[in-house]
Design an enzyme around this catalytic site. Structure first.
Site, PDB file in Angstrom:
ATOM      1  CE  LYS A 145      -3.765   1.944   2.521  1.00  0.00           C
ATOM      2  NZ  LYS A 145      -5.097   1.873   3.785  1.00  0.00           N
ATOM      3  CB  SER A 184      -8.132   3.613   2.280  1.00  0.00           C
ATOM      4  OG  SER A 184      -7.264   3.125   3.343  1.00  0.00           O
ATOM      5  CB  SER A 212      -8.432   0.579   5.227  1.00  0.00           C
ATOM      6  OG  SER A 212      -9.247   2.039   5.100  1.00  0.00           O
TER       7      SER A 212
END
Ligand code: GLN
Length: 486
Positions: A76, A151, A175
């Site tokens: 990420k 996210s 997330s």
């Protein structure tokens, strides 16, 4: 190979059926073929990945390999990487390259894993759909008109589309678990403090926690063995003996007490989600688990509490993006104050600005007691609900998200609707508790449904064990996404 688990890939590498360079090349080719459609990656540097793969092959040839040596992992874009730029999904950091690696990145590097690239995400991890990214939305590999969740949507989509065998994510209010559910992959948010936040760009520091996304619970255990561990550079990192997260994979389900919170099965839950989750819990019951009706009475407070605490912490954390030290700086300004204003006006997107405004407001003199202090009190009540529940049960199960993946744009103009999508994932991090999501079926239109398993502090191994037993009996987690056929 693309659909293999990490242990299968590790075995293929050990048996010299494939080299790390070949394996990395395979996933890089898959990214090249699919990412134009899915937009799961912000940065890919093929040369960098292949150079790491050559080192891994070298290491394997010396017999110095661990389980992840030579295995490509996507990260990420919230984790700082020295070798690749780190944007956090924001224009503010669009050209930023960190001078140091996050602790998690150091751990994967030390294990000999390959950095496959940096995945797309909601800006500063604020969102549930990946639509707030400065780099454009990620598309769901099951239906490209839909969101992958957020996210960590890029990480979830990359694993779902088999562009990466595993990925890292972070979870502040859901997330990791919510995009795992909406994209049909497995994801774990560990107990707060288990994974170091050093070099993980801060959103809400009392909630943020890193964790893995992969195809299976067994793979999550393998990744956790590398990601977890004490780090003196994070003051909230827990100093505990190292543990093997795979030690309970053969968990005996007979007599296991599973709590079903009535608040997680109420109105607003899509009927198909309810049916899949119910069927999964019935499977556990069939294995001899004892199902216990429980109540988490303060669940309805979780979303409002979170949307006071998380923005409050974010407004403080994001004050560092001032155009002076790093990141974007406005091109034209008359004086220092205007430089700050323009830099932040240009660098941040709408959702980030909304959170900074809310956070500044609830912390301001005159409102602090009414909002922030009150939210902290309610946060205690939510933690107390869980403490009482875990006196009666070993694990808690329910849906990860009330709906399957929604259409791009469907909630983009209505922040409250977007926030409510996290109703089942926000309570656990408010209490610092671990939670995971695994695929447990599909709705009538073929979109994946996630089963959430929550546990008491440090119950990750048990949660992974329950998930693994389920994945041995079902194959939801191995189905390939419709829009990314193998
Ligand atoms: N969707 C939630 C939010 O927008 C949670 C995000 C997260 O866990 N990082 O804040």
């Amino acid at each position: 190979m693309l659909n293999s688990t990490l242990s299968a890939l590790g075995a293929a590498l050990a048996a010299k059926q494939v080299s790390a360079v070949e394996l990395t090349g395979l996933f890089l080719a898959r990214i090249r073929a699919l990412d134009g459609k899915l937009n799961a990656f912000i940065t890919v540097d093929e040369e960098h990945s292949l150079a790491q793969a050559r080192v891994a092959d070298e290491r394997r040839s010396h017999g110095a390999a661990g389980p992840l040596t030579g295995i490509p992992v996507a990260h990420k874009d919230i984790y700082c990487t020295r070798g690749l730029r780190t944007t956090c999904g924001s224009r503010m950091l669009a050209a930023y390259t960190s001078p140091y690696d996050a602790h998690v990145i150091e751990r994967f590097d030390a294990a000999g894993a390959i950095q496959l690239g940096k995945t797309n995400m909601d800006e500063f991890a604020m969102g549930s759909s990946n639509e707030t990214s400065h780099f454009g939305p990620v598309r769901n590999p099951w239906d490209t008109a839909r969101v992958p969740g957020g996210s960590s949507g890029g990480s979830a989509a990359a694993v779902a589309a088999r562009m990466a065998p595993a990925a890292t994510g972070t979870d502040t209010g859901g997330s990791i678990r919510q995009p795992a559910a909406l994209s049909g992959v497995s994801g774990l948010k560990p107990t707060y403090g288990v994974v170091s936040r050093y070099g993980m760009i801060a959103f809400a520091s009392s909630l943020d926690q890193g964790g893995p996304l992969a195809k299976s619970a067994a793979d999550l255990a393998l990744l956790m063995n590398t990601m977890a561990g004490f780090d003196a550079r994070d003051s909230t990192s827990l100093e505990r003996p190292a543990e093997d997260y795979g030690r309970e994979l053969n968990l005996n389900l007979a007599g296991l007490r599973i709590g079903l919170p009535k608040e997680y099965f109420g109105d607003g839950l899509e009927p198909d989600v309810r049916a899949c989750v119910r069927e999964a819990t019935r499977w556990f019951e069939g294995q001899g688990a004892k199902m216990i009706e429980i109540t988490l009475p303060n669940t309805a407070l979780a979303v409002p509490v979170y949307y006071v605490i998380a923005p409050a912490e974010a407004s403080s954390n994001l004050s560092r993006f001032d155009g002076v030290r790093y990141g974007h700086r406005a091109g034209e300004y008359a004086d220092l104050a205007e430089m700050y204003r323009r830099t932040r006006a240009e660098g941040f997107g709408t959702e980030v600005k909304r959170r900074i405004l809310i956070g500044t407001y609830v912390l301001s003199h005159g409102y602090y007691d009414a909002y922030y202090l009150q939210a902290q009190r309610a946060r205690r009540l939510i933690a107390k609900d869980f403490a009482e529940a875990f006196a009666r049960c070993d694990l808690i199960m329910g849906p990860t998200s009330p709906t399957t993946a929604f259409a791009l744009g469907a909630k983009a103009d209505d922040p409250v609707q977007m926030y409510l999508n996290d109703i089942f994932t926000i309570p656990a991090p408010l209490a610092g508790l671990p939670g995971l999501s695994i695929p447990c079926g599909f709705d009538a239109t073929g979109l994946p449904v996630g089963l959430q398993i929550m546990g008491d502090y440090f119950a990750e191994a048990k949660m992974l064990g329950a998930a693994h037993r389920y994945q041995q009996a079902t194959d939801w987690h191995l189905r390939a996404a419709r829009e990314a056929p193998l």
